[in-house]
Each structure stands twice: as structure tokens, then as C-alpha cells.
Motif scaffolding. Structure first.
Motif, PDB file in Angstrom:
ATOM      1  N   ASP A   1      43.363  34.792  41.929  1.00  0.00           N
ATOM      2  CA  ASP A   1      44.494  34.161  42.626  1.00  0.00           C
ATOM      3  C   ASP A   1      44.653  32.695  42.240  1.00  0.00           C
ATOM      4  O   ASP A   1      45.769  32.163  42.223  1.00  0.00           O
ATOM      5  CB  ASP A   1      44.312  34.266  44.145  1.00  0.00           C
ATOM      6  CG  ASP A   1      44.456  35.694  44.640  1.00  0.00           C
ATOM      7  OD1 ASP A   1      45.123  36.491  43.952  1.00  0.00           O
ATOM      8  OD2 ASP A   1      43.904  36.015  45.714  1.00  0.00           O
TER       9      ASP A   1
ATOM     10  N   LYS B   1      37.375  44.986  44.486  1.00  0.00           N
ATOM     11  CA  LYS B   1      38.498  45.899  44.296  1.00  0.00           C
ATOM     12  C   LYS B   1      39.817  45.147  44.493  1.00  0.00           C
ATOM     13  O   LYS B   1      39.985  44.423  45.467  1.00  0.00           O
ATOM     14  CB  LYS B   1      38.415  47.079  45.269  1.00  0.00           C
ATOM     15  CG  LYS B   1      37.165  47.935  45.075  1.00  0.00           C
ATOM     16  CD  LYS B   1      37.061  48.473  43.648  1.00  0.00           C
ATOM     17  CE  LYS B   1      35.787  49.273  43.427  1.00  0.00           C
ATOM     18  NZ  LYS B   1      35.624  49.679  42.010  1.00  0.00           N
ATOM     19  N   TYR B   2      40.731  45.341  43.557  1.00  0.00           N
ATOM     20  CA  TYR B   2      42.013  44.638  43.567  1.00  0.00           C
ATOM     21  C   TYR B   2      43.147  45.617  43.873  1.00  0.00           C
ATOM     22  O   TYR B   2      43.036  46.823  43.603  1.00  0.00           O
ATOM     23  CB  TYR B   2      42.268  43.982  42.207  1.00  0.00           C
ATOM     24  CG  TYR B   2      41.267  42.919  41.830  1.00  0.00           C
ATOM     25  CD1 TYR B   2      41.498  41.578  42.100  1.00  0.00           C
ATOM     26  CD2 TYR B   2      40.066  43.260  41.194  1.00  0.00           C
ATOM     27  CE1 TYR B   2      40.570  40.605  41.737  1.00  0.00           C
ATOM     28  CE2 TYR B   2      39.136  42.296  40.834  1.00  0.00           C
ATOM     29  CZ  TYR B   2      39.390  40.968  41.107  1.00  0.00           C
ATOM     30  OH  TYR B   2      38.477  40.009  40.757  1.00  0.00           O
ATOM     31  N   GLU B   3      44.235  45.096  44.423  1.00  0.00           N
ATOM     32  CA  GLU B   3      45.413  45.930  44.656  1.00  0.00           C
ATOM     33  C   GLU B   3      46.016  46.388  43.337  1.00  0.00           C
ATOM     34  O   GLU B   3      46.565  47.482  43.239  1.00  0.00           O
ATOM     35  CB  GLU B   3      46.460  45.151  45.465  1.00  0.00           C
ATOM     36  CG  GLU B   3      46.050  44.883  46.900  1.00  0.00           C
ATOM     37  CD  GLU B   3      47.141  44.184  47.687  1.00  0.00           C
ATOM     38  OE1 GLU B   3      48.272  44.075  47.163  1.00  0.00           O
ATOM     39  OE2 GLU B   3      46.867  43.757  48.816  1.00  0.00           O
ATOM     40  N   ASN B   4      45.933  45.531  42.328  1.00  0.00           N
ATOM     41  CA  ASN B   4      46.441  45.862  41.010  1.00  0.00           C
ATOM     42  C   ASN B   4      45.430  46.766  40.294  1.00  0.00           C
ATOM     43  O   ASN B   4      44.342  46.341  39.917  1.00  0.00           O
ATOM     44  CB  ASN B   4      46.662  44.573  40.204  1.00  0.00           C
ATOM     45  CG  ASN B   4      47.300  44.814  38.852  1.00  0.00           C
ATOM     46  OD1 ASN B   4      47.245  45.912  38.303  1.00  0.00           O
ATOM     47  ND2 ASN B   4      47.890  43.772  38.292  1.00  0.00           N
ATOM     48  N   GLU B   5      45.797  48.027  40.103  1.00  0.00           N
ATOM     49  CA  GLU B   5      44.878  48.983  39.483  1.00  0.00           C
ATOM     50  C   GLU B   5      44.535  48.615  38.045  1.00  0.00           C
ATOM     51  O   GLU B   5      43.479  48.994  37.537  1.00  0.00           O
ATOM     52  CB  GLU B   5      45.471  50.394  39.540  1.00  0.00           C
ATOM     53  CG  GLU B   5      45.293  51.075  40.878  1.00  0.00           C
ATOM     54  CD  GLU B   5      43.825  51.161  41.314  1.00  0.00           C
ATOM     55  OE1 GLU B   5      42.964  51.506  40.467  1.00  0.00           O
ATOM     56  OE2 GLU B   5      43.545  50.855  42.485  1.00  0.00           O
TER      57      GLU B   5
ATOM     58  N   ASN C   1      41.396  46.576  38.126  1.00  0.00           N
ATOM     59  CA  ASN C   1      40.224  47.423  38.351  1.00  0.00           C
ATOM     60  C   ASN C   1      39.818  48.157  37.072  1.00  0.00           C
ATOM     61  O   ASN C   1      38.630  48.273  36.759  1.00  0.00           O
ATOM     62  CB  ASN C   1      40.512  48.432  39.466  1.00  0.00           C
ATOM     63  CG  ASN C   1      40.751  47.766  40.810  1.00  0.00           C
ATOM     64  OD1 ASN C   1      40.124  46.750  41.123  1.00  0.00           O
ATOM     65  ND2 ASN C   1      41.651  48.301  41.593  1.00  0.00           N
TER      66      ASN C   1
END
Length: 422
Positions: free
Chosen positions: A349, A361-365, A368
């Protein structure tokens, strides 16, 4: 060349001994307090921590992490972040350490780990959270020397195959699969353009199936690197010029004509074309994650060349290191852990760089998946004798791409590094 390496090693050892003598009393004092629990470190206004780096990309993140640490620990020490552009980064740190003006922490590329160790500039990383489960294989390998962890993994870059999801729905396991896709692209594009979501205009926008920066080691090394090694049974031994490497590079060269790769476009141009939907496949780095695009894409490790000729993605790792001769070594250690571990989920960020921690773990796959690829990637050797390997190997692959005999180029590499490690 061999004499130069021997001289360099002697200088490193001498530097280490001088530092060790100068810091003997400090080390004894630090050892007594080395087992203090986290949270017991009492830093005051009189304490100061200096962090040096030659990678300015981390500056804002490190600053934010330190401010967070001070607030969380209710600590009031001062700090200084210093960018060092000197090409002799470690020699400069060594010189200043001998003069009692060296940094408490510094950032380094993992390929320089042995050099920093021989100069006596690495304090052992004793924290249990730095393990394969939290950081993965590539990060721990890049941080280790002689079976001990010294570095604190920060961030990384890794080569990945990106494919446009609008046009590619099947699994790509080898570059032979991409060749087959290219052979059938006219039929595939007819099927795609008949759908409601894709127009003939979008299909016509495509001017290439596969492209990558053929002049960059990051994107080229993986074709051959899976067959190159630097150790045998725990001992240093270079193995470059072997049958598997030659066969892999021969197959790699066939891609040049097959996909009409001129080698004239640089990485930024190729990446831009991919993100504008002009290329179906491209080899990219982690910086692709921060670029805005309407193209939906999938990331994966560099595919194998064929079913029998293996490839893998190359990665570079940046480490934070603690100078064992820091006057505030307990604070330096705690800060190193906080910056690289405790605060790491904020790195992306703040500076658009991905932390080496694979358990975040990230929202953007895609991020990951990037971490999964990095976990099992090829890493650069961190030996003193191979500190210029990135540059030399990149030039060798360029020369082969431009017509130099494979056997000749690999033999030159084999001879160069074998002579150094004798």
C-alpha cells in the motif's frame, strides 16, 4: 582474475578482524542482553539508529515502519535514513564502520550476502518467524549463508508469464503450448470475436502473440537457469556448461524466429503493449501489479520450454541487514524484525512493492500468485566469487541471442567462475 579474488578475500578477512577487535567490548555487552524479550528494549532520546540503502524504492516504507514502531513501543529514539549511491557500497560501509561511523542497519541485494559476511557486516538473524513456512524457500535461501540466516527479507522481483484472460482460457504448461496457440490463433480469434464481449476491433488490435525483453537477465535466465548450479554436496562448484543447459538454450533460441522477436523493444514498451491488449502473452516483473489496466490477466511461473526441458522463474531478493557493530544492536535487531516482518503487510500500500512474506493474503489474487511463483523461483548465487554473475550472464545471453556459438559462450562462463572458485 584469480589473484584479484584472493586479494579481495584477504582484504575482507583483514577488515573483519579489525572490526572484531574494535568492537570486542560492545559485542560482549550485547551478548549479555541478546536474550532480552521483545518489548524490554528501552530506547531514549539519546539513542539514534541509522539505516543506509542503495535502493531508494524502500525509503517511504522504512520511514513509515519506524514511525509506527516508535508509536507502538512508545519509544522516542531518533533515526536517519541515508541513500548511498557509491558503487562500492559495502566497502564504504566497512570503512565507516572501522571509523565508528557505520550504519546500524542497511539494505542489500541477496547476491552480495557472502561479501557482506566476509567483511564482518552481518549480525545473525535469530528470530524464529523467519522460516520456510512464513517466508518460503526463495526468501530463506537468499537470506542464508553457511546454514544460518543473516538477512531480513524485505521485497523481491520475479519473472512471470502473463496471459490475457480474454484470449487464453486453457492451461499453458510449456512454450510449445504457446506455439500451438499461435498456430491456431486465427481460428481462436474467430471464435472469440463471435462472442458479445469481444469485438473484431479488439482482435485486430493484437499485433503479437508473445513478447518479452530479451536483453534483461530477469526475463531470460529462467530458460537456462534451472540447469545451472553453484554447489555440489555443500561445496562451491560451478556447473554451467552442461548438456542440459546447451539443449535448453538451443530451444530458447528457436523462439526468436517463431515469434519474430527483434529484441529492439525494451521492457516498459512491451509491458505497455501487453496492458493495452496488443500482446497475448508477455514475461513481466512484479511492477506490473501497480499498473492500471482494463486487461484482465493471469500470472504464472515461466513455463517449461518443452515437456522434457524444464524452466523456472528467476527472482531477486532485497534484504535488510543488522551491522553487528551497531552501538544500539538490540534496538537495531528489533527494528529489523519489525520493518521486515511485523509491518510488512503495509508495504504494498505504501510503495507498491510486495513483501517477501508468503503468509500475507491480498485481495488481489495476482499478488497472491506472484508470491507463490517467488516461493519456488530460482535465486542468484550469493557468493563473493559470483557477485558479478548477473552482469556477466546477462551479457552472455545477449551475445548468444545475437549469434554467438552456445558452446563457446557457456565454456567461457564455466572457465571464468571455475578459476575463481579453485
Amino acid at each position: 582474475m584469480k589473484n584479484k579474488i584472493i586479494s579481495a578475500v584477504i582484504m575482507c578477512v583483514v577488515g573483519f578482524l579489525l572490526i572484531a577487535i574494535a568492537a570486542k567490548e560492545d559485542k560482549a555487552s550485547n551478548k549479555e542482553n541478546a536474550t532480552k524479550a521483545e518489548g524490554e528494549i528501552a530506547a531514549t532520546k539519546e539513542d539514534k539508529v541509522t539505516i543506509w540503502y542503495s535502493y531508494s524504492e524502500y525509503e517511504e516504507y522504512i520511514k513509515s515502519a519506524i514511525e509506527s514502531y516508535k508509536k507502538e513501543k512508545n519509544s522516542d529514539f531518533s533515526y536517519e535514513l541515508k541513500f548511498i549511491s557509491n558503487p562500492g557500497f559495502f566497502d564504504y560501509i566497512n570503512k565507516k564502520t572501522l571509523e565508528n561511523e557505520g550504519p546500524d542497519l542497511f539494505v542489500l541485494g541477496s547476491e552480495y550476502l557472502e561479501k557482506a559476511y566476509l567483511l564482518g557486516l552481518l549480525d545473525e538473524n535469530r528470530y524464529e518467524v523467519f522460516n520456510d513456512s512464513v517466508y518460503g524457500k526463495a526468501a530463506i535461501t537468499s537470506s542464508s549463508y553457511n546454514d544460518k540466516i543473516y538477512g531480513y527479507p524485505l521485497g523481491f522481483d520475479v519473472a512471470m508469464l502473463a496471459s490475457n484472460k480474454k484470449y487464453v482460457t486453457e492451461e499453458i504448461n510449456t512454450f510449445e503450448d504457446i506455439k500451438s496457440y499461435a498456430d491456431n490463433f486465427n481460428d481462436i480469434s474467430d471464435d472469440i470475436s463471435s462472442g458479445e464481449s469481444t469485438t473484431a476491433v479488439e482482435i485486430n488490435n493484437i499485433n503479437g502473440i508473445l513478447a518479452w525483453d530479451v536483453n534483461s537477465l530477469l526475463f531470460n535466465y529462467g530458460f537456462a537457469g534451472a540447469n545451472i548450479s553453484f554447489y555440489e554436496k555443500g561445496n562451491k562448484k560451478i556447473n554451467i556448461n552442461n548438456a542440459d543447459t546447451k539443449e535448453a538454450i538451443s530451444k530458447y533460441l528457436l523462439l526468436k524466429d517463431y515469434f519474430s522477436l527483434s529484441g529492439e523493444d525494451d521492457y516498459n514498451k512491451i509491458k505497455k503493449d501487453f496492458l493495452e491488449g496488443k500482446i497475448v502473452f508477455s514475461i513481466v516483473g512484479t511492477d506490473v501489479l501497480k499498473d492500471k489496466t482494463e486487461v484482465e490477466y493471469k500470472l504464472q511461473k515461466l513455463p517449461d520450454l518443452t515437456a522434457s526441458i524444464k524452466s523456472n522463474s528467476l527472482s531477486y531478493t532485497d534484504l535488510l541487514a543488522v551491522n553487528p557493530h551497531s552501538k544500539n544492536i538490540l534496538l537495531a535487531r528489533d527494528l529489523a524484525k519489525y520493518i521486515s516482518y511485523d509491518y510488512s503487510e503495509n508495504m504494498y500500500d505504501i510503495v507498491d512493492l510486495v513483501s517477501c512474506r508468503k503468509d500475507i493474503k491480498y485481495e488481489n489474487e495476482n499478488i497472491n500468485e506472484c508470491l507463490n511463483i517467488y516461493d519456488q523461483s530460482l535465486t542468484m548465487p550469493n557468493l563473493l566469487e559470483t557477485e558479478d554473475f548477473c552482469i556477466v550472464m546477462e551479457e552472455s545471453l545477449k551475445s548468444i541471442w545475437n549469434g554467438k556459438d552456445i558452446e563457446t559462450a557457456l565454456n567461457e562462463l564455466q572457465k571464468k567462475y571455475s578459476e575463481r572458485i579453485k
